[in-house]
Design an enzyme around this catalytic site. Structure first.
Site, PDB file in Angstrom:
ATOM      1  N   ASN A 111      42.001  73.118  45.636  1.00 40.85           N
ATOM      2  CA  ASN A 111      43.264  72.712  44.994  1.00 40.85           C
ATOM      3  C   ASN A 111      44.376  73.760  45.119  1.00 40.85           C
ATOM      4  O   ASN A 111      45.545  73.408  45.241  1.00 40.85           O
ATOM      5  CB  ASN A 111      43.039  72.282  43.544  1.00 40.85           C
ATOM      6  CG  ASN A 111      42.493  73.371  42.668  1.00 40.85           C
ATOM      7  OD1 ASN A 111      41.740  74.234  43.136  1.00 40.85           O
ATOM      8  ND2 ASN A 111      42.848  73.366  41.410  1.00 40.85           N
ATOM      9  N   GLU A 206      34.433  80.424  37.688  1.00 40.35           N
ATOM     10  CA  GLU A 206      35.755  79.908  37.293  1.00 40.35           C
ATOM     11  C   GLU A 206      35.700  78.396  37.455  1.00 40.35           C
ATOM     12  O   GLU A 206      35.813  77.884  38.569  1.00 40.35           O
ATOM     13  CB  GLU A 206      36.844  80.525  38.195  1.00 40.35           C
ATOM     14  CG  GLU A 206      37.039  82.017  38.018  1.00 40.35           C
ATOM     15  CD  GLU A 206      37.808  82.362  36.742  1.00 40.35           C
ATOM     16  OE1 GLU A 206      38.490  81.496  36.186  1.00 40.35           O
ATOM     17  OE2 GLU A 206      37.697  83.526  36.295  1.00 40.35           O
ATOM     18  N   CYS A 240      43.447  73.284  37.704  1.00 39.94           N
ATOM     19  CA  CYS A 240      42.333  73.419  36.746  1.00 39.94           C
ATOM     20  C   CYS A 240      42.822  73.587  35.309  1.00 39.94           C
ATOM     21  O   CYS A 240      42.135  73.201  34.372  1.00 39.94           O
ATOM     22  CB  CYS A 240      41.436  74.582  37.144  1.00 39.94           C
ATOM     23  SG  CYS A 240      42.353  76.113  37.332  1.00 39.94           S
TER      24      CYS A 240
END
Ligand code: NAD
Length: 454
Positions: A111, A206, A240
């Site tokens: 992303n 993460e 995110c």
């Protein structure tokens, strides 16, 4: 694995222990990124039409700013830190040495395909490690340019890129690394954690989460809507830390919905598909999954799509059921559910329904309410009266908690993440207190006094 062996040998040569060597490498990386900034933006655009401004702000310039900050401070961070000594060890001086772990594996998602491959690398190199990067196969153009840039800056025994998909990633995971840094989904993060455990390899995870955005009846509605829309539809919702769903007080819901629609139109115009400022969903799989999430939902704005281009308009959904597919997991796309609440028990029901999210946002002028949300619920990080911006201050740690991740990075936190803290006491020989040596025949009263020295 040949690459890993070569990196292990290079690490043992001690060259990466020299701070000047690390600084030189990071400066070279900065220069090559600067030279190729335009190509990087083109590559990301070719992958999913990310607007150039977004690529510069959130990928290249983000990484360049991180590089400059780390280059400036690394000499200071890498120094051994003196701490006050304990009387028990008198006479001594006590130190924390920062030691690189060794050979690091960095696995990145699609992303922010450039930023999330390079930002962890900066920390790994700053701390004196070697590294192998595995970019995402879903953004092949960016993967290729990451490989080219790394090859132009580093010898492969120092830092290299291994491109490929899940099979390549699985093969890398079988190896014994000294540290693993994984960014991606919670599902795959669990596989990484399991594999790391087999070798007792320390790991940063993460991950993602279902990030709530709470808007209470005191919020500045127009400004809140503007900030929510910006953070949500940036990168077509594939961030995110983007808002996943809005919890809005029922008294201001109608006003908020109108303001959200106004903000979307002010940002992207009436013909959003033609807007150069709106990205695409990354591929057909992701696009189809998002379309499926919309089935049976009440769409109050957007919903238009074009499969030929993986285009999905910014979409507002009214009051989805908690047990619907849309509200099951992280959406990770341009769909924004709007749910009204009446009281704090309603908020609690949603907050407690999911694992700890990566981010939480509160729009309110009520300081007590802001404080209550921050103190009551556990989440990676967040913002009051804004979204996303917590990632922009290098002095703030970035990372999740619980199901949204383990560990933090950015700025000094990156250096710390990739360093082992080695405790060393340097003892002098001119005095040696006899107390600790057997035979232990000190009177009880004195033994009890000793505990005051701890
Ligand atoms: P993903 O977990 O599918 O893939 C991430 C990486 O893991 C890719 O390089 C991929 O090749 C590899 N991979 C995938 N399946 C694997 C398997 N079975 N075994 C070994 N390796 C495998 O994630 P994604 O779809 O690329 O990214 C989206 C997710 O990442 C979202 O959940 C998002 O919230 C999260 N994310 C988190 C952060 C953060 O900083 N916390 C940042 C960006 C994205």
């Amino acid at each position: 694995m040949d690459v890993l062996k070569k990196q292990q040998n290079f690490f043992r040569s001690q060259q990466t222990k020299e701070v000047s060597f690390r600084i030189k490498s990071l400066k070279k990386l900065r220069q090559v990124i600067l030279n190729r900034e335009s190509d990087i933006c083109d590559a990301i655009y070719a992958d999913f039409k990310k607007p150039r401004f977004e690529s510069m702000a959130a990928e290249t310039q983000f990484v360049l700013a991180e590089l400059s900050y780390v280059i400036k401070n690394i000499g200071f961070w890498a120094q051994a830190e003196k701490v006050s000594a304990s009387l028990l060890n008198f006479p001594s001086s006590d130190w924390i040495y920062k030691e690189p772990f060794g050979t690091v594996l960095i696995v990145a998602p699609w992303n922010y395909p450039f930023q999330l491959a390079i930002a962890p690398l900066i920390g790994a190199v700053a701390a004196g490690n070697t590294a192998v990067i595995k970019p995402s196969e879903i953004t092949p153009n960016t993967s290729k340019i990451v490989a080219e840039i790394i090859a132009a800056v580093f010898n492969p025994e120092y830092v290299t890129v291994i491109e490929g998909g899940v099979e390549v990633s699985k093969e890398l995971l079988l190896q014994k690394w000294d540290y693993i840094f994984f960014t991606g989904s919670t599902r795959v993060g669990k596989l990484f954690y399991e594999s790391a455990a087999k070798h007792l390899t320390p790991i940063t995870l993460e991950l993602g989460g279902k990030n709530p955005c709470i808007v209470d009846e005191t919020a500045a509605i127009e400004l809140s809507a503007k900030r929510i829309v910006w953070g949500k539809f940036l990168n077509a919702g594939q961030t995110c830390i983007a808002t996943d769903y809005i919890l809005v007080h029922k008294r201001v819901k109608e006003k908020l919905v109108a303001a959200l629609i106004n903000s979307i139109e002010a940002s992207y115009g009436r013909n959003i598909e033609a807007s150069p400022d709106y990205a695409r969903t990354v591929d057909a799989n992701h696009f189809n999954n998002l379309k499926m999430l919309l089935e049976g939902q009440e769409i109050i704005f957007g919903g238009e799509s074009n499969a030929a281009d993986n285009y999905l308009a910014p979409t507002l959904v009214n009051e989805p059921k908690l047990d619907s597919k849309l509200m099951e997991g992280e959406i990770f796309g341009p769909i924004l559910p709007i749910i009204s609440y009446e009281n704090e028990t309603d908020i609690d029901r949603y907050m407690m329904n999911y694992g700890k999210p990566l981010a939480t946002y509160v729009f309110s002028k009520n300081k007590k309410f802001q404080k209550k949300i921050i103190q009551t619920y556990s989440f990676g990080g967040g913002a009051i009266n804004d979204t996303i911006i917590q990632i922009t201050n290098k002095k703030l740690p970035f990372g999740g908690v619980g199901s949204s991740g383990i560990g933090t990075y950015h700025g000094k936190m990156s250096f710390d993440t990739f360093s082992h803290k080695k405790a060393i006491i340097k003892k002098a020989n001119w005095f040696d207190a006899p107390l600790r040596y057997p035979p232990y025949n000190l009177p009880q009263k004195i033994v009890e006094k000793i505990k005051l020295l701890f």
